[in-house]
Design a protein around this motif. Structure first.
Motif, PDB file in Angstrom:
ATOM      1  N   THR A   1      36.576  45.112  36.991  1.00 34.88           N
ATOM      2  CA  THR A   1      35.516  44.212  37.449  1.00 34.88           C
ATOM      3  C   THR A   1      35.053  44.540  38.866  1.00 34.88           C
ATOM      4  O   THR A   1      33.848  44.615  39.147  1.00 34.88           O
ATOM      5  CB  THR A   1      35.988  42.753  37.384  1.00 34.88           C
ATOM      6  N   ASP A   2      36.007  44.731  39.775  1.00 31.58           N
ATOM      7  CA  ASP A   2      35.651  45.000  41.168  1.00 31.58           C
ATOM      8  C   ASP A   2      34.860  46.293  41.296  1.00 31.58           C
ATOM      9  O   ASP A   2      33.897  46.369  42.067  1.00 31.58           O
ATOM     10  CB  ASP A   2      36.909  45.065  42.036  1.00 31.58           C
ATOM     11  N   ARG A   3      35.266  47.333  40.570  1.00 32.45           N
ATOM     12  CA  ARG A   3      34.568  48.612  40.673  1.00 32.45           C
ATOM     13  C   ARG A   3      33.171  48.524  40.069  1.00 32.45           C
ATOM     14  O   ARG A   3      32.209  49.079  40.620  1.00 32.45           O
ATOM     15  CB  ARG A   3      35.391  49.701  39.969  1.00 32.45           C
ATOM     16  N   LEU A   4      33.031  47.819  38.944  1.00 34.89           N
ATOM     17  CA  LEU A   4      31.704  47.623  38.362  1.00 34.89           C
ATOM     18  C   LEU A   4      30.766  46.952  39.354  1.00 34.89           C
ATOM     19  O   LEU A   4      29.625  47.372  39.542  1.00 34.89           O
ATOM     20  CB  LEU A   4      31.798  46.771  37.100  1.00 34.89           C
ATOM     21  N   ARG A   5      31.248  45.909  39.998  1.00 39.75           N
ATOM     22  CA  ARG A   5      30.418  45.183  40.951  1.00 39.75           C
ATOM     23  C   ARG A   5      30.095  46.040  42.170  1.00 39.75           C
ATOM     24  O   ARG A   5      28.981  45.992  42.702  1.00 39.75           O
ATOM     25  CB  ARG A   5      31.110  43.883  41.362  1.00 39.75           C
TER      26      ARG A   5
END
Length: 277
Positions: free
Chosen positions: A17-21
């Motif tokens: 999630t963090d990398r996608l964002r």
């Protein structure tokens, strides 16, 4: 100006999630009396916002990043006001933009200044800028002047109106295509069934969302979908290989902008609902 690199779909499969964002989500567009800009290497589109409150905001950045002497030396820009009434001055020519009105400014324009008409109801100018190969004149369009069409229905929760401002049959440009989609009350889905358009990328900016609402933005290859939770007045980068769709906890509006090989709004590769995973 923040820089975002392009990502391969095989790599994106591994993102949490963090990398996608970090790669695709743009959380802040409107900071009082500042210019916010994000340069993506997806067709080198620049996504940003100008939010003049007490003073003017100039379209400017570190020109070393662009390799030019001024911002629009080799670029064009589309501007949609999602706030109160304001003005955009382009090389001395002043344009007034009301809520949900669009302005195009062409390559070669040296000075662009943003200003609000009323500090208590400041303008919020959302920006998309793409590289250009030819200069076109500045042009403004209101919702009434845009090429519009109604799509969807309440049965499928996607009754909406699409407004095309900068496109093949509207405001002329070198490559930028830009418009807006308004979902009617009680409707939450956009762009479903989904599609991709491998010949150009796209950016979405969601707004008209209540503070406690969210849009679940879907992205990724049809067989490897992912999601990003979006709040009011946030943007997301959609690579050319990715679907781009979303569903909200209420109805909302979004601005879409595209850059790539052509300006055909209908150039897309449909994705069957059976293909989505």
């Amino acid at each position: 100006m923040e820089r975002r690199f392009a990502s391969h779909p095989n790599e994106v499969k591994q993102f949490d999630t963090d990398r996608l964002r970090k790669e695709f989500h743009i959380p802040t567009l409107f900071t009082p009396d500042q210019l916010e800009l994000v340069l993506t290497h997806e067709d080198r589109l620049i996504i940003g916002g100008a939010h003049p409150v007490q003073g003017e905001v100039k379209l400017d950045t570190d020109m070393k990043e662009l390799g030019v002497e001024y911002f629009l030396e080799r670029r064009e820009i589309g501007i949609i006001n999602v706030g109160g009434t304001g003005t955009v001055t382009a090389d001395g020519e002043e344009f007034t933009l009301n809520h949900k009105e669009c302005l195009y400014i062409g390559m070669g324009t040296k000075d662009v200044i943003f200003k609000s008409s009323d500090a208590s109801q400041p303008a919020k100018f959302y920006l998309n800028s793409a590289p250009a190969h030819k200069a076109f004149p500045a042009a403004k369009a209101t919702l009434e002047e845009a090429d519009s069409s109604a799509l969807g229905d309440i049965k499928n929760s996607n009754d909406r109106v699409i407004y095309r401002f900068i496109h093949q049959k509207g405001i002329d440009s070198a490559q930028l295509v830009m418009g807006m989609t308004l979902l009617k009350e009680g409707n939450m889905w956009n762009t479903m069934p989904a599609h991709t358009h491998p010949r150009r990328m796209e950016a979405y900016m969601y707004f008209d969302l209540p503070e406690d609402a969210a849009v679940i933005h879907l992205m990724g290859q049809p067989s490897e979908t992912r999601h990003i939770v979006m709040r009011n007045e946030q943007a997301v980068i959609s690579p050319s290989w990715s679907i781009h769709s979303g569903v909200g906890t209420s109805n909302y509006t979004f601005v879409w902008g595209m850059a790539g090989d052509n300006k055909r709004y209908d150039d897309m590769d449909p994705v069957s609902m059976k293909e989505l995973r």
